[in-house]
Design a protein around this motif. Structure first.
Motif, PDB file in Angstrom:
ATOM      1  N   SER A  10       0.833  -1.205   0.000  1.00  0.00           N
ATOM      2  CA  SER A  10       0.000   0.000   0.000  1.00  0.00           C
ATOM      3  C   SER A  10       0.869   1.258   0.000  1.00  0.00           C
ATOM      4  CB  SER A  10      -0.917   0.001   1.226  1.00  0.00           C
ATOM      5  OG  SER A  10      -1.742  -1.147   1.247  1.00  0.00           O
ATOM      6  N   ALA A  11       1.946   1.234   0.789  1.00  0.00           N
ATOM      7  CA  ALA A  11       2.872   2.368   0.821  1.00  0.00           C
ATOM      8  C   ALA A  11       3.542   2.557  -0.534  1.00  0.00           C
ATOM      9  CB  ALA A  11       3.929   2.154   1.905  1.00  0.00           C
TER      10      ALA A  11
ATOM     11  N   THR B  67       5.127   1.866 -12.875  1.00  0.00           N
ATOM     12  CA  THR B  67       5.741   2.333 -11.630  1.00  0.00           C
ATOM     13  C   THR B  67       4.981   1.799 -10.426  1.00  0.00           C
ATOM     14  OG1 THR B  67       6.468   4.353 -12.746  1.00  0.00           O
ATOM     15  CG2 THR B  67       6.509   4.369 -10.356  1.00  0.00           C
ATOM     16  N   LEU B  68       3.659   1.737 -10.531  1.00  0.00           N
ATOM     17  CA  LEU B  68       2.855   1.154  -9.457  1.00  0.00           C
ATOM     18  C   LEU B  68       3.257  -0.302  -9.218  1.00  0.00           C
ATOM     19  CD1 LEU B  68      -0.652   2.641 -10.311  1.00  0.00           C
ATOM     20  CD2 LEU B  68       0.499   2.859  -8.095  1.00  0.00           C
ATOM     21  N   TRP B  69       3.373  -1.076 -10.290  1.00  0.00           N
ATOM     22  CA  TRP B  69       3.813  -2.466 -10.168  1.00  0.00           C
ATOM     23  C   TRP B  69       5.185  -2.526  -9.503  1.00  0.00           C
ATOM     24  CZ3 TRP B  69       1.315  -6.964 -10.859  1.00  0.00           C
ATOM     25  CH2 TRP B  69       0.150  -6.970 -11.633  1.00  0.00           C
ATOM     26  N   ARG B  70       6.116  -1.690  -9.967  1.00  0.00           N
ATOM     27  CA  ARG B  70       7.483  -1.728  -9.454  1.00  0.00           C
ATOM     28  C   ARG B  70       7.533  -1.422  -7.959  1.00  0.00           C
ATOM     29  NH1 ARG B  70      12.758   2.102 -10.549  1.00  0.00           N
ATOM     30  NH2 ARG B  70      11.496   3.579  -9.357  1.00  0.00           N
ATOM     31  N   HIS B  71       6.843  -0.383  -7.534  1.00  0.00           N
ATOM     32  CA  HIS B  71       6.936   0.045  -6.143  1.00  0.00           C
ATOM     33  C   HIS B  71       6.074  -0.797  -5.209  1.00  0.00           C
ATOM     34  CE1 HIS B  71       9.431   3.721  -6.433  1.00  0.00           C
ATOM     35  NE2 HIS B  71       9.071   3.624  -7.697  1.00  0.00           N
ATOM     36  N   ILE B  72       4.938  -1.253  -5.679  1.00  0.00           N
ATOM     37  CA  ILE B  72       4.115  -2.141  -4.858  1.00  0.00           C
ATOM     38  C   ILE B  72       4.877  -3.427  -4.557  1.00  0.00           C
ATOM     39  CG2 ILE B  72       2.084  -3.636  -4.912  1.00  0.00           C
ATOM     40  CD1 ILE B  72       0.607  -1.352  -6.344  1.00  0.00           C
TER      41      ILE B  72
END
Length: 271
Positions: A91-92, A143-148
């Motif tokens: 989530s973060a 980027t969402l995939w990478r950071h999640i």
């Protein structure tokens, strides 16, 4: 650590391997950049990540802390367990993604071997001028995939490693535990998210041209395309310089964060 990030990006963006690849490894890439472009090229565009790091790290840990509190209350538990650590980290990471996308896009475009931009500022203004402000958010989904994935692995592993390490009875032992947990967490986070990082780099380095269909656009189709054209190993291009940076970096990050929070708590609660 920035030169390693430049090397990672260069290797991720090159299509092909073996004899057709311009760079065959970390040392080869570093050597060729210095020889052909000069040592300063290893730091070109560094202003973007410098501006990004403070809000990025602050968002990561603040969001993880708030999500940890929320999920403990929501699921009715007193202590954070590993599944909730993974969920809080993921989530973060999602929140963090919205902060970093524009900085990442500019950084990638400046780092490219064929970059036509003189600096991060030049890339920023030209991207807005020629593609519009929304172009700064190209690659948001990747980027969402990478950071999640990275944050889920990082915080999930940290929680597990801390339960396995001996109890810290001194500040030195606490630092050692945090360094070990953070480094292992950073390493596993990198193992999990590198394919998404490769896709993100390629999407963000593609300039929007009206009427032209982008080769790399959405994450999962792009992963399948890279696998089809270049093989499974291409999904881990740039892994070595990435893990050399984010493995130890994950440990240092956790140590500094913990020490800083302890310092502020000591001030806040000293009375």
């Amino acid at each position: 650590m920035y030169p390693l990030d430049v090397v990672k990006t260069r290797i991720q963006l090159q299509v092909g391997s073996g004899a057709t690849a311009e760079y065959t490894g970390v040392i080869d890439c570093l050597t060729k950049i210095v020889k052909k472009e000069g040592p300063s090229r290893l730091y070109k565009g560094i202003s973007a990540p410098i501006l990004m790091e403070a809000p990025k790290r602050a968002t990561k840990f603040a969001a993880n802390d708030e999500f940890s509190k929320f999920y403990k209350k929501f699921f009715g538990v007193q202590q954070l367990n590993q599944p909730l650590s993974i969920l809080s980290g993921a989530s973060a990471g999602a929140v963090e993604s919205f902060v970093v996308v524009p900085f990442e896009l500019i950084k990638i475009r400046v780092q490219d071997v064929s970059s036509k931009y003189n600096s991060a500022a030049d890339a920023f203004f030209k991207t807005i001028k020629h593609e519009g402000p929304l172009a700064l958010y190209n690659g948001l989904e990747a980027t969402l995939w990478r950071h999640i994935v990275w944050n889920a692995g990082y915080f999930g592993i940290i929680h597990q490693i801390r339960t396995l390490l001996p109890e810290a009875k001194s500040s030195t032992q606490k630092t050692i535990n945090d360094l070990a947990a953070g480094a292992i967490g950073g390493t596993f986070g990198t193992i999990f998210n590198t394919p998404f990082d490769v896709v993100k780099s390629r999407i963000q380095n593609t300039v929007n041209v009206p009427g032209v269909v982008r080769k790399y656009n959405w994450t999962l189709p792009s992963l399948a395309l890279i696998y089809k054209e270049e093989g499974f190993s291409a999904l881990y291009k740039g892994f070595l310089p990435k893990v050399l940076r984010l493995g130890p970096g994950g440990g240092i990050l956790l140590v500094v964060f913990t020490a800083t929070m302890d310092f502020f708590r000591s001030i806040h609660y000293k009375d």
